[in-house]
Design a protein around this motif. Structure first.
Motif, mmCIF file in Angstrom:
data_model
loop_
_atom_site.group_PDB
_atom_site.id
_atom_site.type_symbol
_atom_site.label_atom_id
_atom_site.label_comp_id
_atom_site.label_asym_id
_atom_site.label_seq_id
_atom_site.Cartn_x
_atom_site.Cartn_y
_atom_site.Cartn_z
ATOM 1 N N THR A 67 -27.463 -5.832 26.070
ATOM 2 C CA THR A 67 -28.761 -5.759 27.331
ATOM 3 C C THR A 67 -28.219 -5.524 28.252
ATOM 4 O O THR A 67 -27.036 -7.409 28.200
ATOM 5 N N TRP A 68 -28.630 -5.359 29.161
ATOM 6 C CA TRP A 68 -28.555 -6.011 30.886
ATOM 7 C C TRP A 68 -29.689 -6.060 31.415
ATOM 8 O O TRP A 68 -30.836 -5.397 31.329
ATOM 9 N N THR A 69 -30.034 -6.592 32.283
ATOM 10 C CA THR A 69 -30.495 -7.671 33.010
ATOM 11 C C THR A 69 -30.757 -7.108 34.650
ATOM 12 O O THR A 69 -29.680 -7.238 35.056
ATOM 13 N N HIS A 92 -25.488 -0.455 30.615
ATOM 14 C CA HIS A 92 -25.629 -0.992 32.457
ATOM 15 C C HIS A 92 -26.030 0.208 32.818
ATOM 16 O O HIS A 92 -26.620 -0.509 34.079
ATOM 17 N N GLU A 93 -25.716 1.889 33.143
ATOM 18 C CA GLU A 93 -26.294 2.381 33.779
ATOM 19 C C GLU A 93 -27.657 2.516 33.557
ATOM 20 O O GLU A 93 -28.097 2.736 35.662
ATOM 21 N N ALA A 125 -31.817 -1.375 39.567
ATOM 22 C CA ALA A 125 -30.887 -2.290 40.597
ATOM 23 C C ALA A 125 -31.236 -1.155 42.118
ATOM 24 O O ALA A 125 -31.699 -0.954 42.777
ATOM 25 N N ALA A 126 -31.003 0.390 41.433
ATOM 26 C CA ALA A 126 -30.331 0.923 43.180
ATOM 27 C C ALA A 126 -31.835 1.526 43.286
ATOM 28 O O ALA A 126 -31.824 1.681 44.967
ATOM 29 N N VAL A 167 -27.163 -6.997 39.161
ATOM 30 C CA VAL A 167 -27.206 -6.277 37.141
ATOM 31 C C VAL A 167 -26.279 -7.438 37.276
ATOM 32 O O VAL A 167 -25.313 -7.200 36.899
ATOM 33 N N ALA A 168 -27.066 -7.593 35.083
ATOM 34 C CA ALA A 168 -26.189 -8.802 34.631
ATOM 35 C C ALA A 168 -26.086 -8.242 33.204
ATOM 36 O O ALA A 168 -26.679 -8.001 32.159
#
Length: 67
Positions: free
Chosen positions: A21-23, A42-43, A49-50, A63-64
């Motif tokens: 998972t991505w935060t 990630h996408e 975020a964008a 993103v992390a």
């Protein structure tokens, strides 16, 4: 990462924090950091975020990979 108490099932939040998972994180102009959302790819996280960055606030978004 959210802790899980022995003998209790993990919460939905704990499950979402699993591997892969991505935060999306936000840092405000006072240096405080917050989790905005979590995503499976990630996408998806980059897109969120964008979107948040495009709103023009002073906050910084990044993103992390979730721990």
């Amino acid at each position: 990462m959210e802790s899980v108490e022995p003998g209790r099932p993990p919460s939905d939040a704990a499950i979402r924090q699993g591997p892969g998972t991505w935060t999306v994180w936000r840092q405000d102009d006072n240096g405080n950091r917050y989790v905005v959302s979590r995503h499976d790819t990630h996408e998806e996280a980059d897109s969120m975020a964008a979107t948040m960055e495009a709103r023009g606030h002073k906050q910084t978004y990044w993103v992390a990979r979730s721990a």
